[in-house]
Design a protein around this motif. Structure first.
Motif: not given
Length: 196
Positions: A164-170
């Motif tokens: 929702a507000c910080v990047p996610v590891d693919v």
């Protein structure tokens, strides 16, 4: 005159050394960019600055599969800034206490997604370390969760759910750690870790 003879193994070692140097230089460039982005993240709202700093750190944290950390504090003008970024290990990071900031919180990432690691929730060590220093903390996870470590209440609270507000590891696999609660008390963290 003596001739130098290099064996295949020596050549391979030299080539490996050059590769290592290339990787180190690439890592140095990533660190320079990360440090610049973290220095640019400043303001008067602690949560906003923490989110900006962790968002910047997530990308390098995933790429290098290492934790990155630092402190947030007030400078002489009352602006919230991060201390120097520290590159840690896969599952730990020890920030350097700054002399030029009145520290209010720590921050750190939880490295890249690893199927064998439970990294979507702050750990008992995370909350104990902040309590020992008399500060709160912020944590970002590979699944893109943004947590507040509240050492007064001795609990951790999700400020932003997955992605929702910080990047996610693919590479992150949703649901791999089961259901993640909105918050955990210190005792609930102890119970969760004991069950792993």
């Amino acid at each position: 005159m003596k001739k130098s003879v290099l064996s295949f193994g020596t050549l391979a070692l030299l080539a490996g050394g050059l590769w290592t140097i290339a990787v180190a230089l690439e890592g140095a460039e990533e660190m320079a960019v990360l440090r610049a982005e973290v220095r640019a993240a400043q303001g008067y709202d602690e949560v906003d600055v923490a989110r900006a700093v962790l968002s910047a750190a997530q990308i390098t944290s995933f790429a290098q599969n290492l934790e990155f950390c630092g402190y947030l504090g007030l400078d002489a003008a009352g602006v919230i800034r991060s201390s120097e970024v520290v590159r840690g290990l896969v599952d730990e990071c020890s920030p350097l206490w700054p002399d030029d900031l009145e520290v209010v919180a720590s921050w750190h990432t939880h490295a890249a997604y690893d199927t064998g690691a439970w990294s979507e929730v702050p750990t008992v060590i995370d909350i104990e370390a902040d309590e020992d220093e008399g500060i709160d903390g912020y944590v970002a996870t590979p699944g893109g969760r943004f947590w507040f470590v509240d050492t007064e209440a001795m609990e951790v609270v999700q400020l932003c759910a997955r992605g929702a507000c910080v990047p996610v590891d693919v590479a992150y696999v949703p649901g791999s750690e089961g259901y993640i609660w909105q918050s955990y008390t210190y005792q609930e963290l102890l119970d969760r870790e004991a069950a792993q």
